[in-house]
Write a protein that holds these residues in place. Structure first.
Motif, PDB file in Angstrom:
ATOM      1  N   UNK A 254     -40.942   2.333  52.578  1.00 10.31           N
ATOM      2  CA  UNK A 254     -40.022   2.366  53.730  1.00 10.31           C
ATOM      3  C   UNK A 254     -38.778   1.521  53.456  1.00 10.31           C
ATOM      4  N   UNK A 255     -38.960   0.376  52.822  1.00  8.95           N
ATOM      5  CA  UNK A 255     -37.806  -0.460  52.482  1.00  8.95           C
ATOM      6  C   UNK A 255     -36.894   0.249  51.482  1.00  8.95           C
ATOM      7  N   UNK A 256     -37.491   0.942  50.529  1.00  9.48           N
ATOM      8  CA  UNK A 256     -36.701   1.664  49.538  1.00  9.48           C
ATOM      9  C   UNK A 256     -35.902   2.784  50.197  1.00  9.48           C
ATOM     10  N   UNK A 257     -36.544   3.525  51.109  1.00  5.93           N
ATOM     11  CA  UNK A 257     -35.842   4.603  51.811  1.00  5.93           C
ATOM     12  C   UNK A 257     -34.699   4.038  52.645  1.00  5.93           C
ATOM     13  N   UNK A 258     -34.935   2.903  53.261  1.00  5.52           N
ATOM     14  CA  UNK A 258     -33.889   2.278  54.073  1.00  5.52           C
ATOM     15  C   UNK A 258     -32.719   1.812  53.202  1.00  5.52           C
TER      16      UNK A 258
END
Length: 443
Positions: A254-258
Motif C-alpha cells: 500500500x505504501x508503494x502504491x501511494x
C-alpha cells in the motif's frame, strides 16, 4: 689500472731492497722446519716477506676487479633483458589495441618470463585474457598483481567482475565485502554487492543495500536509483508475503502504491492478497485503481481472472462497462471486453465489441485474430465450433502477448520483471506489428 700501479710499486721496492741487500751482507740462520735451516741475509728475508705480501695484495686486487667486471656485465645484460621485456610489453599493448589478442598474449608471456613481477605486464595480460574469455588466466594474472600490491582496491574490483563473469558469485561477493570492510562507505562496492544479491534472488538483502546507497547519494541519487529501490521495495513485500508476514507485506504494498502509483506490479500483488482474504470488492477496486493509474492491460486480465475464478463474470462485464463510460476511446478496454465475451461464448456481443475496437485501431493483429474467431463462430464451420465450445466452455482464453519496452522480449505470461534485461515494470500489452495486420471487415 690499480693492478698495474701496484705491480710498478712492487718492482720499485724490490729494486730498492735488492740494492740494500748488497750493502748489508750479514747472514742469519732461518729455520723453515724443525731440522731444516738455511742461511740468508736480513735483506733477503725482508725482500721475500715483502714479495709475498705484495703478491697477495695484487692477487686480491685482481680478484676484486674481475668480480666487479663480472657484476657490471651481469647488470648490463639484465638491463638489456628488462629493456627488451618492456619493449615487448609496449608491443603487446599495441597489438591488444588493434585486437590481435593471441599475439599480444604471447608477447606478454615472453616479457613475464624475464620479469615475472612486472605489474604493467600482468595488468595487460589480465586485460588480454579477459578479452579472450580466458577468465581463469585473467584471474591468475590479477592475483599476482594483488600479491605485489595488496592495497590496490582496483584489483579487487576487477577480480570481482571476473568472478561474476565466471558465475562465481560467492567469490565476487567475498571480494566486494573485503573492499567494504577496508574502505567503509564505498559506493562502487555497495552497488556491486547489491547487483550480486539481485542475481542470486536475495531481494531483501538487495533492498537493504540499495537503501544504504540512496542514503549515501542523497540528493545526487538518479531516477534509475530510485526506480530500482521501488522495485526492491516490491520484491521485499512479495518475500514478506511468502514468509507469511502478510500484514507487513500488505502495508509495504500500500505504501508503494501511494508513493509510486505507476508501479504496475504492486496492484496485482495486493489484489491477490485481498482475494485470498475474501475481500473481493477491495481486490477489484485495487485492480481498477491500478488500471486508471497505469493503463496497463495486465490489470484488465487480472480483473477477468478474478471474475472467472469467483464465478462472477457478470461483475467483470459491469466493470468493463464502467471503464468504457470512463475511457470510451480506449482500445484496450474495447478489445478486452470483446475478448472476454469470446471467453464467455457470448459471440454476438463479442463481435460487436471487437468491431468497435477495430474501428479504433484496425491495423493491430490482436483485434484481427479475435474478430476471425468471432466471425467463425457466427456461421463458419458450425460443427467444429460446436465441439470446440463443448471442450472449452466459457473458460477458453485468447492470449495476447506482453512485450518489454526496454529490450523487446515478449511473453504470454505477464511478470513484474523482464526475464531478459532484468528491468522491473516494463511489460506492456503487445498487439502485434501493423505491417502484418489485415482489417477483419475486408474478409
Amino acid at each position: 689500472m690499480a693492478v698495474r700501479l701496484l705491480f710498478l710499486l712492487f718492482v720499485v721496492i724490490l729494486v730498492a731492497f735488492s740494492y740494500i741487500s748488497l750493502l748489508n751482507g750479514q747472514h742469519i740462520q732461518f729455520f723453515y722446519s724443525g731440522s731444516g735451516q738455511v742461511e740468508v741475509t736480513v735483506s733477503e728475508l725482508a725482500i721475500l716477506a715483502f714479495s709475498l705480501g705484495a703478491a697477495m695484495v695484487i692477487l686480491g686486487t685482481m680478484v676484486k676487479d674481475v668480480t666487479q667486471a663480472s657484476k657490471h656485465w651481469k647488470e648490463s645484460r639484465e638491463k638489456q633483458r628488462r629493456d627488451a621485456a618492456r619493449a615487448r610489453v609496449a608491443k603487446a599493448s599495441g597489438l591488444f589495441q588493434r585486437g590481435i589478442l593471441d599475439e599480444a598474449a604471447a608477447e606478454v608471456q615472453k616479457s613475464l618470463s624475464v620479469n615475472a613481477e612486472d605489474r604493467e605486464a600482468l595488468d595487460l595480460l589480465a586485460n588480454v585474457e579477459s578479452e579472450r574469455k580466458n577468465y581463469l588466466e585473467a584471474v591468475k594474472a590479477l592475483t599476482r598483481v594483488k600479491q605485489i600490491d595488496p592495497s590496490d582496491i582496483t584489483v579487487y574490483f576487477r577480480l570481482a567482475e571476473l568472478s561474476r563473469k565466471m558465475n562465481d558469485l560467492e567469490n565476487a561477493l567475498s571480494l566486494l565485502r573485503t573492499i567494504e570492510t577496508s574502505e567503509g562507505e564505498n559506493l562502487r562496492a555497495w552497488e556491486g554487492i547489491r547487483d550480486i544479491h539481485i542475481l542470486r534472488e536475495e531481494m531483501v538483502a538487495a533492498y537493504a543495500m540499495q537503501k544504504k546507497i540512496l542514503k549515501l547519494k542523497g540528493k545526487t541519487a538518479s531516477e534509475g536509483d530510485k526506480a530500482l529501490f521501488d522495485a526492491l521495495r516490491y520484491e521485499k513485500a512479495v518475500r514478506r508475503m511468502a514468509e507469511g508476514k502478510t500484514d507487513d507485506a500488505e502495508r509495504r504494498l500500500r505504501e508503494l502504491i501511494k508513493d509510486q502509483p505507476l508501479f504496475t506490479a504492486a496492484y496485482p500483488a495486493l489484489a491477490g492478497h485481498l482475494r485470498e482474504r475474501g475481500n473481493l470488492g477491495e481486490a477489484t477496486e485495487t485492480l481498477l485503481a491500478g488500471y486508471r493509474a497505469t493503463r496497463n492491460a495486465v490489470l484488465l486480465i487480472r480483473l477477468e481472472d478474478l471474475g472467472v475464478e469467483t464465478e462472477r463474470p457478470e461483475a467483470v462485464i459491469a466493470v468493463y462497462h464502467d471503464l468504457l463510460r470512463e475511457f470510451p476511446s480506449s482500445y484496450d478496454v474495447n478489445l478486452f471486453l470483446g475478448k472476454f465475451y469470446l471467453r464467455l461464448e457470448m459471440n454476438d456481443e463479442a463481435l460487436e465489441q471487437l468491431l468497435k475496437a477495430e474501428h479504433l485501431d484496425p491495423e493491430c493483429e490482436s483485434v484481427n485474430v479475435l474478430l476471425a474467431e468471432a466471425l467463425r463462430r457466427r456461421g463458419r464451420y458450425e460443427t467444429a465450433c460446436h465441439h470446440y465450445q463443448r471442450a472449452f466452455g466459457y473458460k477458453r482464453r485468447y492470449l495476447i502477448p506482453f512485450r518489454c519496452t526496454g529490450c523487446g522480449q515478449t511473453t504470454i505470461k505477464w511478470a513484474p520483471r523482464c526475464s531478459s534485461c532484468g528491468v522491473w515494470n516494463e511489460y506492456a500489452i503487445f498487439h502485434g506489428h501493423p505491417e502484418h495486420a489485415i482489417p477483419a471487415t475486408a474478409r
